[in-house]
Motif scaffolding. Structure first.
Motif, PDB file in Angstrom:
ATOM      1  N   VAL A 637       0.853  -1.191   0.000  1.00 17.20           N
ATOM      2  CA  VAL A 637       0.000   0.000   0.000  1.00 17.20           C
ATOM      3  C   VAL A 637       0.887   1.238   0.000  1.00 17.20           C
ATOM      4  N   SER A 638       0.560   2.191  -0.907  1.00 17.81           N
ATOM      5  CA  SER A 638       1.289   3.448  -0.969  1.00 17.81           C
ATOM      6  C   SER A 638       0.562   4.483  -0.118  1.00 17.81           C
ATOM      7  N   VAL A 639       1.236   4.966   0.909  1.00 12.41           N
ATOM      8  CA  VAL A 639       0.689   5.982   1.808  1.00 12.41           C
ATOM      9  C   VAL A 639       1.610   7.190   1.770  1.00 12.41           C
ATOM     10  N   LEU A 640       1.068   8.323   1.320  1.00 13.38           N
ATOM     11  CA  LEU A 640       1.842   9.553   1.207  1.00 13.38           C
ATOM     12  C   LEU A 640       3.093   9.356   0.349  1.00 13.38           C
ATOM     13  N   GLY A 641       2.955   8.529  -0.691  1.00 14.48           N
ATOM     14  CA  GLY A 641       4.057   8.305  -1.611  1.00 14.48           C
ATOM     15  C   GLY A 641       5.049   7.260  -1.155  1.00 14.48           C
ATOM     16  N   ARG A 642       4.852   6.686   0.043  1.00 13.94           N
ATOM     17  CA  ARG A 642       5.766   5.654   0.550  1.00 13.94           C
ATOM     18  C   ARG A 642       5.064   4.309   0.510  1.00 13.94           C
ATOM     19  N   GLU A 643       5.733   3.334  -0.126  1.00 11.59           N
ATOM     20  CA  GLU A 643       5.146   2.010  -0.246  1.00 11.59           C
ATOM     21  C   GLU A 643       5.423   1.193   1.017  1.00 11.59           C
ATOM     22  N   ILE A 644       4.345   0.594   1.538  1.00 10.24           N
ATOM     23  CA  ILE A 644       4.448  -0.212   2.753  1.00 10.24           C
ATOM     24  C   ILE A 644       4.045  -1.640   2.416  1.00 10.24           C
TER      25      ILE A 644
END
Length: 850
Positions: A637-644
């Motif tokens: 999942v990409s959250v605020l441009g950061r992939e987790i």
């Protein structure tokens, strides 16, 4: 000369046949009214459905750039594009930026008690190039960029709710604005999707003055690009999407200007196709009954022509010309009515439709409706015409007491089969979803086969049951299987009518009760949005100061996009499940140390409250099944441009009816707690403190948005009421066609019933006894069909509500049963009204005509 040559020599030509047909055709269409009505209604529905779909599709297609606001759009939430990102966008074409967020509008100088103190709105900040396409229309002047930083343009709804006019002042967050004008038309309104409140527009600088844009705030940044002339928007969008696959942005182009609207139109198109195909089948049965009834009435004329030497070809030509003339008249009027029905449906549907197309003629759906009408007339008129063609004059004269059972000849079978295959080919060729259309066609055919079988079963059962002692009941049972009985036709007609009544009742009550039946008694009174994550304690204290006994549920709020699952990126997948709404752009995500309210763990385990390991996620069990995911699989999942990359630790069933914050993805705190975010909360009050709590929250938190559950539900209820009205308007023509088919089935048996009535009167039966016999016969048929029609109608309504529109299934069974009983009573009344002319027959006069 051979007999065949001699016959051919005496055949009437088309001109002479038309002369006889025209003289024999009554100006009031006596005998062919049912044919006219059913074809008229069927073509009207098909023309209206096709024209409405074409009008909306064309409107969206032609206005794709205006609806989207550009040729390409890049959207991101809770953040803005960097300077480097913007340089990349500018290389493609002219760039325009907008920011949109929910915010409370507060009127300055508003007297307490004089209407609402504040209203939830959609606040939109625009740059100097907005709009790239289309025109931002105002009521009192022309829009000219740039907007002053202290000026605001407001929607008509906002002006009405806060009693505002140009010159009045509003406050958003920490900034005050002066109302410059009222918005008449926001060009990209459809592309913006569903909103919780009216729109207000300020400049980007004005939006930043409010202080509402903070780390963790829920806002959407949209970057629209106008490409050079001739550029391929789809190819450029795809290339940009591949180059920025890890950015977590959402891309759209002018060909897919409003994805939500496209999905809605897909569902509406399926529903309209269902209505159209049903109307087609019902109209066809009506055409068959109408032609059969007419040729039954004209059998003396047919017999006379045959006795005078008319050939079978002459008979076919004469009555084919009559049927063709009436069909052409009905089809023409149906086209006119269908084209004129579109503005009516648009007016009734209101805000249900994504766009409101103006009146225009769309040739393709009109031509298609004509072809359908001709084929339906041909398919269902050929069998009775073929039977009349091959019966001798003597057999026709004996038909009242000895009806013929001759089937189609080879020529009739070939012609009918060819027409049926051509009709199916046209239906499938014009279908949005071929598989869906095949299912609908199969279901309609199955219903007709079932009703036909029930008709045959009713005849067989009436023959086998012991004879009752009551004369009227015995006569009513005999009427079900006697020679010339129209039992099967009556079962089909009555079954269709009752099924349509139940279907409509199920659809309408389920939509109407969607809110009332799914909202729990303890639904939250208030929703609070956009509270800074550092102010949890302040939020609790502010609520407690006005409502100490309030129940508060606070949830962190972020947005995230699923970019990969099952070891493969979403953009690389060729086939994405249609029910995977989790993959449709950004979704709300949160984190929690415990299982959220309204959720139940069904598989896996929840992480400990002090868990500090790699990110874990709990997923909605239904979406996990759609995506073929299980506990242990990895979701990116990409959250605020950061992939987790999070491992699925558990699956949950979500009780969506709790009206709380139900998140499909809930992360462990270790995965998201450090990311900038805001808080949301639900508040359940013990007393009447909504006004005081709302005022305190808005005074304490300039960024907060407060939504009353009752206001939200009233908006949704109004939308569902409009949808229910639109469905009723669309389905009403099919209902009328079903009633017309029933009337036709009754009319088709009137002549043989006239013969029975004459005999009974001659034997001493009273009018009321004859009428009572008819009532018992129709009542027996209705009793047999009640449960069947209930099952068929409820199944059809469930399919429309759950599968087509994806709503919850919540019919009002009392209304459905009342509709079934009312429909049975109405159809019984139609049958008895159709029998009233039999009461006026005088045996002596009638016997001389038999």
């Amino acid at each position: 000369m051979s007999g065949r040559a001699e016959m051919a020599q005496h055949d009437l030509g088309w001109g002479e046949s038309w002369r006889i047909a025209r003289r024999d055709l009554h100006a009031r269409l006596i005998g062919l009214r049912l044919l006219f009505v059913c074809l008229f209604l069927g073509v009207t529905m098909l023309a209206a459905v096709g024209s409405l779909t074409s009008a909306i599709t064309k409107e969206i297609s032609e206005r794709g750039q205006v609806i989207l606001g550009g040729d390409i759009q890049i959207e991101m939430t809770q953040r803005e594009a960097s300077a480097e990102d913007k340089r990349q966008f500018v290389q493609r074409g002219t760039l325009s930026e907008t920011i949109r967020m929910r915010a409370m509008a507060k009127r300055i100088g508003h007297a307490q008690g004089d209407g609402p103190d504040a209203v939830l709105t959609e606040l939109k900040g625009v740059d100097t190039l907005y709009p790239l396409y289309g025109t931002l229309a105002l009521h009192n002047g022309r829009y000219a960029a740039p907007l002053p930083t202290d000026a605001i343009l407001i929607d008509t709804a906002l002006a009405e709710r806060l009693s505002l006019r140009p010159g009045d002042r509003l406050r958003y967050g920490e900034a005050d604005f002066t109302v410059k004008d009222i918005i008449a038309d926001e060009p990209d309104r459809v592309g913006e999707g569903f909103t919780l409140g009216p729109v207000a527009i300020v400049s980007l600088e004005g939006l930043r003055r409010t202080g509402l844009i903070q780390p963790g705030s829920l806002f959407a940044s949209k970057y629209r690009i106008r490409l050079p002339a001739g550029a391929d928007a789809g190819a450029i969008r795809k290339r940009m999407e591949e180059e920025n696959a890890s950015a977590g942005w959402e891309f759209d182009d002018r060909e897919n200007a409003a994805p939500g609207t496209s999905r809605f139109m897909g569902r509406m198109g399926q529903f309209l196709s269902l209505i159209g195909l049903t109307a087609l089948a019902v109209a066809g049965i009506g055409v068959n009954n109408g032609v059969t009834s007419y040729l039954t009435l004209r059998r003396r004329s047919i017999a006379t022509l045959k006795i005078l030497g008319a050939s079978t070809a002459d008979i076919v030509r004469i009555y084919l010309l009559q049927i063709g003339a009436v069909s052409a008249f009905a089809i023409t009027l149906g086209l006119v009515a269908g084209a004129l029905t579109v503005p009516l449906i648009v007016a009734v549907a209101g805000d249900v439709l994504p766009v409101r197309p103006g009146f225009a003629l769309h040739p393709l759906p009109l031509v298609t409706a004509v072809v359908y009408g001709v084929l339906i007339a041909l398919i269902f008129a050929v069998p009775p015409l073929a039977r009349a063609r091959h019966e001798s004059g003597a057999a026709l004269l004996r038909a009242t007491v000895d009806p013929a059972r001759r089937g189609l000849d080879r020529r009739g079978k070939v012609l009918t089969t060819a027409a049926v295959l051509l009709l199916l080919a046209l239906v499938l060729a014009g279908a949005r979803d071929i598989l869906f259309s095949l299912w609908v066609i199969g279901a309609i055919a199955g219903v007709l086969i079932l009703l036909t079988g029930l008709g045959a079963l009713a005849r067989w059962a009436a023959r086998k049951v012991p004879r009752p002692r009551t004369p009227l009941l015995r006569l009513a049972l005999t009427n079900l299987y006697r020679p010339g009985a129209q039992t099967t036709a009556l079962v089909i007609a009555l079954g269709l009518a009752l099924t349509l009544f139940v279907t409509l009742a199920g659809i309408q009550t389920s939509l109407s009760s969607e809110i009332d039946r799914t909202v729990p008694d303890k639904a939250p009174d208030l929703f609070v949005l956009d509270i800074p994550s550092s102010d949890r304690a302040k939020l609790i204290a502010t609520i407690a100061s006005q409502a100490p006994d309030a129940a508060v549920n606070i949830v962190p709020a972020l947005r995230g996009t699923v970019v990969a699952y099952g070891g493969q990126r979403v953009t690389d997948r060729e086939n994405v499940p249609g029910d995977a709404f989790l993959l449709r752009g950004e979704r709300g995500v949160t984190y929690s140390t415990t299982v959220p309210e309204g959720s139940e763990l069904v598989k896996g385990t929840w992480w400990p409250a002090d868990y500090k390991g790699p990110p874990l996620v709990s997923l909605d069990a239904e979406q996990a099944e759609v995506l073929d995911l299980d506990v242990g699989d990895v979701l990116t999942v990409s959250v605020l441009g950061r992939e987790i990359d999070a491992r699925i630790a558990s699956l949950r069933t979500i009780n969506w009816e709790t009206m709380g914050f139900n998140y499909v993805m809930v992360f462990s705190p270790s995965g998201l707690s450090s990311a900038p975010h805001s808080l949301t909360a639900t508040i359940t009050l013990r007393g009447d403190e909504k006004g005081a709590v709302t005022r305190s929250l808005l005074a304490a938190f300039s960024s907060a948005s407060v939504i009353e559950t009752s206001e939200l539900l009233s908006e949704v209820r109004a939308l569902l009421d409009q949808m229910a009205a639109a469905i009723v308007a669309a389905a009403s023509i099919t209902i009328l066609a079903g009633i017309a088919v029933l009337i036709g089935a009754i009319s088709a048996s009137r002549q043989i019933r006239s013969y029975d009535a004459i005999i009974l009167k001659t034997l001493g039966a009273t009018r009321w006894q004859i009428l009572g016999t008819q009532a018992l016969e129709y009542g027996l048929i209705a009793a047999v069909l009640a449960l069947v029609s209930l099952g068929l109608g409820i199944s059809a309504a469930w399919f429309v509500i759950v599968r087509v529109f994806e709503f919850g299934w919540a019919p009002d069974w009392s209304v459905v049963m009342a509709t079934l009983l009312g429909g049975a009573a109405m159809t019984l009344g139609i049958g008895l009204i159709g029998s009233l002319p039999l009461m006026a027959l005088r045996p002596a006069q009638a016997l001389r005509k038999v």
